[in-house]
Scaffold this active site. Structure first.
Site, PDB file in Angstrom:
ATOM      1  CG  HIS A 193      -2.322   0.323   1.002  1.00 22.87           C
ATOM      2  ND1 HIS A 193      -2.902   0.344  -0.245  1.00 22.87           N
ATOM      3  CD2 HIS A 193      -3.320   0.669   1.866  1.00 22.87           C
ATOM      4  CE1 HIS A 193      -4.182   0.672  -0.136  1.00 22.87           C
ATOM      5  NE2 HIS A 193      -4.456   0.888   1.123  1.00 22.87           N
TER       6      HIS A 193
ATOM      7  CG  ASP B 158      -1.778   0.518  -3.368  1.00 20.40           C
ATOM      8  OD1 ASP B 158      -1.890   1.700  -2.986  1.00 20.40           O
ATOM      9  OD2 ASP B 158      -2.539  -0.387  -2.968  1.00 20.40           O
TER      10      ASP B 158
ATOM     11  CG  ASN C 286      -8.803   4.107   4.564  1.00 15.26           C
ATOM     12  OD1 ASN C 286      -8.109   3.744   3.624  1.00 15.26           O
ATOM     13  ND2 ASN C 286      -9.444   3.254   5.337  1.00 15.26           N
TER      14      ASN C 286
ATOM     15  CG  ASN D 108     -11.252   2.676   1.238  1.00 12.35           C
ATOM     16  OD1 ASN D 108     -12.262   2.717   0.542  1.00 12.35           O
ATOM     17  ND2 ASN D 108     -11.018   1.687   2.079  1.00 12.35           N
TER      18      ASN D 108
END
Length: 199
Positions: free
Chosen positions: A23, A102, A77, A123
């Site tokens: 991530h 990513d 997020n 997100n």
């Protein structure tokens, strides 16, 4: 595509425990860009670390466009607040905002570029679109592939790259950084032609 200041954002989560996660590949790409161009990151009031550089060289040896490299210091997020804050602070329009992230829907090792469109369940992108009030910003999508078997997607993106992947990771980061430079200096279409064509 070369006029005006650019904001290039690398997505990830803060803290050393996340640094090697799939991530966080967007932030790895920004570290590579800063290294290439002599930039060093420092804290900004918009909840991000930023480095100001010039990317590439234009014809005649003229230094390339001014770019603010930014790594939000919030969790993935909630990336939107820092991105919108930086865009406002530096007076950068969405068409000069480029987000490196990513991408599960692209095989590991591949890189794609686009503007606008959906967030594909990402997100971080969803929060940025909401905060900017538009989806029409540029993206460099760094392929990490799909989780194996029945592994949960959230578990997959929050794990470090595997042993085999780590051998190829420097090439992926390098290619993604090249893609960012081409989008900024030569435009999205040229970058798509270069990076979407199988060699």
């Amino acid at each position: 595509m070369t006029d005006g200041l650019w904001l290039v954002v690398g997505l990830g989560n803060p803290g050393t425990q996340y640094a090697g996660n799939r991530h966080n590949v967007g932030q790895m790409v920004l570290d590579e860009l800063a290294s290439r161009h002599g930039g060093s990151f420092s804290a900004h009031r918009s909840r991000a670390s930023v480095a100001e550089v010039r990317l590439g060289v234009l014809p005649g040896g003229v230094p390339g466009p001014r770019v603010v490299l930014a790594k939000p210091s919030t969790y993935m997020n909630t990336s939107g607040g820092p991105v919108a804050g930086l865009a406002q602070y530096f007076q950068v329009e969405p068409d000069h905002v480029l987000v490196v992230h990513d991408e599960l829907d692209i095989p590991f090792g591949d890189v794609r570029c686009k503007i606008g469109g959906g967030e594909g369940g990402h997100n971080g992108l969803r929060d940025i679109s909401k905060a900017l009030g538009t989806k029409d910003y540029l993206r460099v999508r760094t392929g990490i592939g799909r989780p194996p078997g029945r592994m949960d997607t959230a578990d997959f993106v929050l794990k470090d790259f595997g042993t085999v992947e780590r051998k190829e990771l420097p090439f992926l980061i390098d290619t993604s950084a090249d893609a960012v430079e081409m989008v900024v200096t030569e435009g999205l279409e040229k970058a798509q032609m270069a990076f979407h064509t199988k060699k």
